[in-house]
Design an enzyme around this catalytic site. Sequence first.
Site, PDB file in Angstrom:
ATOM      1  N   ASP A 119      46.835  95.434   4.666  1.00  0.00           N
ATOM      2  CA  ASP A 119      48.253  95.124   4.883  1.00  0.00           C
ATOM      3  C   ASP A 119      48.532  95.218   6.379  1.00  0.00           C
ATOM      4  O   ASP A 119      47.865  95.967   7.106  1.00  0.00           O
ATOM      5  CB  ASP A 119      49.172  96.085   4.110  1.00  0.00           C
ATOM      6  CG  ASP A 119      50.546  95.500   3.858  1.00  0.00           C
ATOM      7  OD1 ASP A 119      50.811  95.047   2.716  1.00  0.00           O
ATOM      8  OD2 ASP A 119      51.365  95.463   4.812  1.00  0.00           O
TER       9      ASP A 119
ATOM     10  N   ASP B 267      46.122  91.963   9.808  1.00  0.00           N
ATOM     11  CA  ASP B 267      47.055  90.833   9.853  1.00  0.00           C
ATOM     12  C   ASP B 267      46.280  89.611   9.372  1.00  0.00           C
ATOM     13  O   ASP B 267      45.375  89.128  10.064  1.00  0.00           O
ATOM     14  CB  ASP B 267      47.550  90.631  11.289  1.00  0.00           C
ATOM     15  CG  ASP B 267      48.477  89.433  11.411  1.00  0.00           C
ATOM     16  OD1 ASP B 267      48.597  88.649  10.440  1.00  0.00           O
ATOM     17  OD2 ASP B 267      49.082  89.267  12.487  1.00  0.00           O
ATOM     18  N   VAL B 268      46.627  89.107   8.188  1.00  0.00           N
ATOM     19  CA  VAL B 268      45.813  88.032   7.594  1.00  0.00           C
ATOM     20  C   VAL B 268      45.915  86.711   8.356  1.00  0.00           C
ATOM     21  O   VAL B 268      45.100  85.821   8.133  1.00  0.00           O
ATOM     22  CB  VAL B 268      46.163  87.789   6.102  1.00  0.00           C
ATOM     23  CG1 VAL B 268      45.840  88.988   5.252  1.00  0.00           C
ATOM     24  CG2 VAL B 268      47.612  87.334   5.944  1.00  0.00           C
TER      25      VAL B 268
ATOM     26  N   ASN C  40      46.963  87.513  -1.197  1.00  0.00           N
ATOM     27  CA  ASN C  40      48.300  87.725  -1.744  1.00  0.00           C
ATOM     28  C   ASN C  40      49.386  87.911  -0.682  1.00  0.00           C
ATOM     29  O   ASN C  40      50.552  87.656  -0.963  1.00  0.00           O
ATOM     30  CB  ASN C  40      48.238  88.953  -2.671  1.00  0.00           C
ATOM     31  CG  ASN C  40      49.593  89.454  -3.057  1.00  0.00           C
ATOM     32  OD1 ASN C  40      50.270  88.865  -3.887  1.00  0.00           O
ATOM     33  ND2 ASN C  40      50.025  90.556  -2.424  1.00  0.00           N
TER      34      ASN C  40
ATOM     35  N   TYR D 130      58.920  77.863   3.568  1.00  0.00           N
ATOM     36  CA  TYR D 130      58.246  78.608   2.490  1.00  0.00           C
ATOM     37  C   TYR D 130      57.675  77.639   1.457  1.00  0.00           C
ATOM     38  O   TYR D 130      56.510  77.750   1.061  1.00  0.00           O
ATOM     39  CB  TYR D 130      59.236  79.579   1.854  1.00  0.00           C
ATOM     40  CG  TYR D 130      58.636  80.504   0.806  1.00  0.00           C
ATOM     41  CD1 TYR D 130      57.879  81.604   1.185  1.00  0.00           C
ATOM     42  CD2 TYR D 130      58.835  80.288  -0.556  1.00  0.00           C
ATOM     43  CE1 TYR D 130      57.323  82.459   0.231  1.00  0.00           C
ATOM     44  CE2 TYR D 130      58.293  81.137  -1.515  1.00  0.00           C
ATOM     45  CZ  TYR D 130      57.544  82.228  -1.115  1.00  0.00           C
ATOM     46  OH  TYR D 130      57.005  83.069  -2.066  1.00  0.00           O
TER      47      TYR D 130
ATOM     48  N   LYS E  48      53.704  77.124   0.435  1.00  0.00           N
ATOM     49  CA  LYS E  48      53.190  77.406  -0.911  1.00  0.00           C
ATOM     50  C   LYS E  48      52.599  76.149  -1.549  1.00  0.00           C
ATOM     51  O   LYS E  48      51.638  76.228  -2.307  1.00  0.00           O
ATOM     52  CB  LYS E  48      54.288  78.026  -1.781  1.00  0.00           C
ATOM     53  CG  LYS E  48      54.713  79.428  -1.300  1.00  0.00           C
ATOM     54  CD  LYS E  48      53.544  80.409  -1.279  1.00  0.00           C
ATOM     55  CE  LYS E  48      53.975  81.844  -0.990  1.00  0.00           C
ATOM     56  NZ  LYS E  48      52.831  82.781  -1.012  1.00  0.00           N
TER      57      LYS E  48
HETATM   58  N1  NAD Z   1      58.523  88.483  -5.355  1.00  0.00           N
HETATM   59  C1  NAD Z   1      58.723  87.220  -5.675  1.00  0.00           C
HETATM   60  O1  NAD Z   1      59.777  86.856  -6.202  1.00  0.00           O
HETATM   61  C2  NAD Z   1      57.634  86.208  -5.400  1.00  0.00           C
HETATM   62  C3  NAD Z   1      57.654  85.011  -6.103  1.00  0.00           C
HETATM   63  C4  NAD Z   1      56.666  84.078  -5.880  1.00  0.00           C
HETATM   64  C5  NAD Z   1      55.651  84.347  -4.974  1.00  0.00           C
HETATM   65  N2  NAD Z   1      55.639  85.525  -4.286  1.00  0.00           N
HETATM   66  C6  NAD Z   1      54.533  85.763  -3.358  1.00  0.00           C
HETATM   67  O2  NAD Z   1      53.899  86.966  -3.732  1.00  0.00           O
HETATM   68  C7  NAD Z   1      53.161  87.474  -2.616  1.00  0.00           C
HETATM   69  C8  NAD Z   1      53.412  88.961  -2.485  1.00  0.00           C
HETATM   70  O3  NAD Z   1      54.772  89.151  -2.126  1.00  0.00           O
HETATM   71  P1  NAD Z   1      55.673  90.287  -2.774  1.00  0.00           P
HETATM   72  O4  NAD Z   1      56.713  89.605  -3.565  1.00  0.00           O
HETATM   73  O5  NAD Z   1      54.849  91.344  -3.378  1.00  0.00           O
HETATM   74  O6  NAD Z   1      56.420  90.805  -1.438  1.00  0.00           O
HETATM   75  P2  NAD Z   1      56.361  92.209  -0.669  1.00  0.00           P
HETATM   76  O7  NAD Z   1      57.150  91.978   0.589  1.00  0.00           O
HETATM   77  O8  NAD Z   1      56.775  93.300  -1.578  1.00  0.00           O
HETATM   78  O9  NAD Z   1      54.820  92.403  -0.296  1.00  0.00           O
HETATM   79  C9  NAD Z   1      54.194  91.612   0.684  1.00  0.00           C
HETATM   80  C10 NAD Z   1      53.253  92.485   1.505  1.00  0.00           C
HETATM   81  O10 NAD Z   1      52.560  91.623   2.431  1.00  0.00           O
HETATM   82  C11 NAD Z   1      52.476  92.312   3.673  1.00  0.00           C
HETATM   83  N3  NAD Z   1      52.295  91.371   4.768  1.00  0.00           N
HETATM   84  C12 NAD Z   1      53.234  90.604   5.382  1.00  0.00           C
HETATM   85  N4  NAD Z   1      52.677  89.928   6.394  1.00  0.00           N
HETATM   86  C13 NAD Z   1      51.356  90.255   6.410  1.00  0.00           C
HETATM   87  C14 NAD Z   1      50.275  89.877   7.233  1.00  0.00           C
HETATM   88  N5  NAD Z   1      50.444  89.041   8.281  1.00  0.00           N
HETATM   89  N6  NAD Z   1      49.048  90.400   6.966  1.00  0.00           N
HETATM   90  C15 NAD Z   1      48.890  91.276   5.946  1.00  0.00           C
HETATM   91  N7  NAD Z   1      49.887  91.681   5.161  1.00  0.00           N
HETATM   92  C16 NAD Z   1      51.112  91.168   5.381  1.00  0.00           C
HETATM   93  C17 NAD Z   1      53.780  93.089   3.774  1.00  0.00           C
HETATM   94  O11 NAD Z   1      53.677  94.155   4.710  1.00  0.00           O
HETATM   95  C18 NAD Z   1      53.964  93.563   2.326  1.00  0.00           C
HETATM   96  O12 NAD Z   1      53.371  94.821   2.134  1.00  0.00           O
HETATM   97  C19 NAD Z   1      53.603  86.635  -1.419  1.00  0.00           C
HETATM   98  O13 NAD Z   1      52.621  85.663  -1.132  1.00  0.00           O
HETATM   99  C20 NAD Z   1      54.880  85.968  -1.904  1.00  0.00           C
HETATM  100  O14 NAD Z   1      55.144  84.766  -1.239  1.00  0.00           O
HETATM  101  C21 NAD Z   1      56.606  86.457  -4.480  1.00  0.00           C
END
Ligand code: NAD
Length: 295
Positions: free
Chosen positions: A37, A63-64, A90, A156, A160
């Site tokens: 993360d 940082d991915v 993810n 976004y 995606k």
């Molecule tokens: N929650 C939703 O409604 C939803 C719906 C569809 C898709 N998603 C996708 O699910 C995935 C996870 O998101 P989430 O909902 O758990 O959100 P979240 O914000 O709870 O978790 C995302 C994590 O990614 C980390 N992160 C951000 N930038 C980063 C980087 N450059 N390198 C490494 N880590 C990084 C953040 O610190 C955080 O811990 C994402 O790809 C998001 O687009 C979420």
Amino acid sequence: MFEFAGKVAVITGAASGFGRAFAQKGAALGMKLVLADVNPEALRQTVDALRAAGAQALGVPTDVSSAAQVEALAQAALDAFGKVHLLFNNAGVGSGGFVWESSANDWAWVFGVNVMGVAHGVRVFTPIMLAQNEPAHIVNTASVAGLLSPPAMGAYNASKHAVVSLTETLYHDLQLVQGGQASNGLVGCSLLCPAFVPTGIADAERARPADLRNDSRPTRSQIAAGKQLHRAVQAGKLSAADVADITFDAIAARRFYIVTHPGIMATVKLRHEDIEQLRAPTDPMSLKPEVKSVG
Ligand SMILES: NC(=O)c1ccc[n+]([C@@H]2O[C@H](COP(=O)([O-])OP(=O)(O)OC[C@H]3O[C@@H](n4cnc5c(N)ncnc54)[C@H](O)[C@@H]3O)[C@@H](O)[C@H]2O)c1
């Protein structure tokens, strides 16, 4: 069937939301965990909690969007556990507002994390998995925003859609290299497309690096999109743990498309029909009166 116990999982974006839920699920199934993360403090807390519960977990601040940091993540995983069997690409972030109002920094940040993060993960880990010659699987987190194009979240959506195409292509390429056995062969992949789920995603700005922040104040459409996202995410009926359960079931069955909210499929079908009939695109939000469009 994909077996989880004793296998090694690498999870990006592991300190919150889906990533943390994947880690908890993996730990419950007896997996060894490598958690990445960009937020080192949240990552440390997640790793500490998993270890306290008895899991074997390593945290690698990453940082991915950085090719070198994803390469270092893979090396750290191999140094710690020797192999990688399951990869969750993810980590993801979002920014909203009318598409022409997204700044160059918004595009660079969202595409850097959501698209290049997945591309780096696939580029670095797929050859490792293929060389191991044992069952392995990659799950890329896209979104229903990769199957639809809701208004006022253009950067976004575009990121995606790129993850959807990249992952479908990964599936085909794995089929080609493994003689048509990707669905049940050694290395497989899945595409995760959730709808709104309560996580930290509506506060993604917390993960934006200083050099990609915006100088100007948010526009009206960006403020409205942010408020709408908060509302929609908080109203989500499934939890991150539910999404993790559904995802692990799909991996076990080596299923490619993972759509956690099947109610969305009617809207996906309508988009496909719009394309086939050469009609103008239907606003997906107009079909969900409980989620008001921005503007
Ligand atoms: N929650 C939703 O409604 C939803 C719906 C569809 C898709 N998603 C996708 O699910 C995935 C996870 O998101 P989430 O909902 O758990 O959100 P979240 O914000 O709870 O978790 C995302 C994590 O990614 C980390 N992160 C951000 N930038 C980063 C980087 N450059 N390198 C490494 N880590 C990084 C953040 O610190 C955080 O811990 C994402 O790809 C998001 O687009 C979420």
